[in-house]
Design a protein around this motif. Structure first.
Motif, short mmCIF file in Angstrom:
data_model
loop_
_atom_site.label_atom_id
_atom_site.label_comp_id
_atom_site.label_asym_id
_atom_site.label_seq_id
_atom_site.Cartn_x
_atom_site.Cartn_y
_atom_site.Cartn_z
N ALA A 1 -13.35 15.31 0.85
CA ALA A 1 -12.63 14.31 0.06
C ALA A 1 -12.77 12.93 0.69
O ALA A 1 -11.80 12.18 0.80
CB ALA A 1 -11.17 14.68 -0.10
N ARG B 1 -10.58 19.16 1.75
CA ARG B 1 -10.93 20.16 0.75
C ARG B 1 -11.79 21.24 1.39
O ARG B 1 -12.47 21.00 2.38
CB ARG B 1 -11.66 19.52 -0.43
CG ARG B 1 -10.74 18.63 -1.27
CD ARG B 1 -11.44 18.19 -2.52
NE ARG B 1 -11.82 19.32 -3.35
CZ ARG B 1 -12.68 19.24 -4.36
NH1 ARG B 1 -13.25 18.10 -4.65
NH2 ARG B 1 -12.99 20.30 -5.07
N ARG C 1 -17.73 14.21 -0.55
CA ARG C 1 -16.58 14.12 -1.46
C ARG C 1 -16.02 15.51 -1.74
O ARG C 1 -14.80 15.71 -1.71
CB ARG C 1 -16.99 13.46 -2.78
CG ARG C 1 -15.86 13.37 -3.80
CD ARG C 1 -16.29 12.63 -5.04
NE ARG C 1 -17.42 13.26 -5.70
CZ ARG C 1 -17.33 14.31 -6.51
NH1 ARG C 1 -16.15 14.84 -6.77
NH2 ARG C 1 -18.40 14.82 -7.07
#
Length: 265
Positions: free
Chosen positions: A200, A116, A196
């Motif tokens: 990710a 991401r 996160r």
């Protein structure tokens, strides 16, 4: 976005270049769980809109996916999409002998199938250029160059990903997750949220991927004994390091070094 696809058959010239396209397109996925499968080649998928999960690997790990994101799929590795909203995505299938070198160098990382971006413009532009070249019948060299541009753009750390970049910089220190967070001046929850959103992945996954990439570089570029390489990347037990490296990379450290040295001759 209109669904379209095109498939290519690489000839001798494309194979000599070491990197070639086997197909590309754009498509939409409705929420649900399409059948799981394993590809016979590499694939990159850029998710423009949507969110859900990617099931990936023999352990059937579910990775959180939210656009904009890039998904890396690897030959022979089971995967499945789990959209929770409608997905709009672009995709490309590719292969060639260069993929082995790109994997050893850490550009193609099976341990990080979802990437991401705080600023997705660079990989998004590279993907759009590749699709344009393929769709308009570009020459084999143009397609190979566009593939290299995509892989390079996808591997770049985004400027806003400072915390994760700092974590990678100290990942080879033998610390606990709490100690990593303290060293970075954040809480464990803040560290988990950052990895996160940016990668990710969990902090553990970021640390492990960084350590394995550093170990690959040391094995390929130095004559350090395996036990010393293990210590350099944060493992006091060489046997444990060797088992972990073998499980993650698919080759024992000494085998990886031997194959790498043959490729450099």
């Amino acid at each position: 976005m209109d669904d379209w696809s095109t498939y290519l058959t690489p000839g001798p010239v494309e194979r000599e270049l070491g990197l070639f396209c086997l197909g590309a397109g754009e498509q939409r996925h409705a929420p649900g769980a399409p059948p799981e499968r394993a590809l016979g080649c590499h694939a990159a998928v850029f998710l423009h809109r949507g969110k859900g999960h990617l099931l990936h690997g023999p352990d059937r790990v579910l990775h959180e996916v939210e656009a904009p994101a890039l998904l890396w799929l690897f030959p022979g590795v089971l995967h499945g999409y789990r959209p929770s909203t409608h997905w709009q995505q672009s995709w490309v299938l590719f292969g060639g002998t260069a993929t082995d070198t790109l994997t050893r160098l850490g550009y193609l990382t099976p341990d990080q199938p979802v990437r991401r971006y705080a600023d997705p413009h660079s990989p998004q532009r590279a993907f759009a250029k590749l699709l344009r070249v393929v769709k308009t019948g570009g020459r084999e060299v143009q397609i190979a160059a566009a593939l290299y541009d995509l892989i390079a753009a996808a591997a770049q750390d985004e400027p806003g990903d400072e915390l994760v970049a700092r974590l990678r910089a100290i990942a080879c220190r033998p610390l606990s997750i709490r100690q990593y967070a303290e060293a970075l001046g954040v809480t464990v929850d803040e560290l988990r949220t950052a990895t996160r959103r940016a990668a990710a992945a969990t902090p553990q996954e970021v640390i492990l991927t960084t350590r394995m990439n550093e170990a690959k570089a040391l094995l390929a570029e130095s004559g350090l004994p395996v036990a010393r390489v293990a210590r350099e990347v944060g493992y006091d037990d060489p046997a444990y390091f060797s088992r972990l490296f073998s499980a993650r990379v698919g080759l024992a450290p000494r085998t990886f070094r031997r194959i790498g040295s043959i490729g450099r001759r």
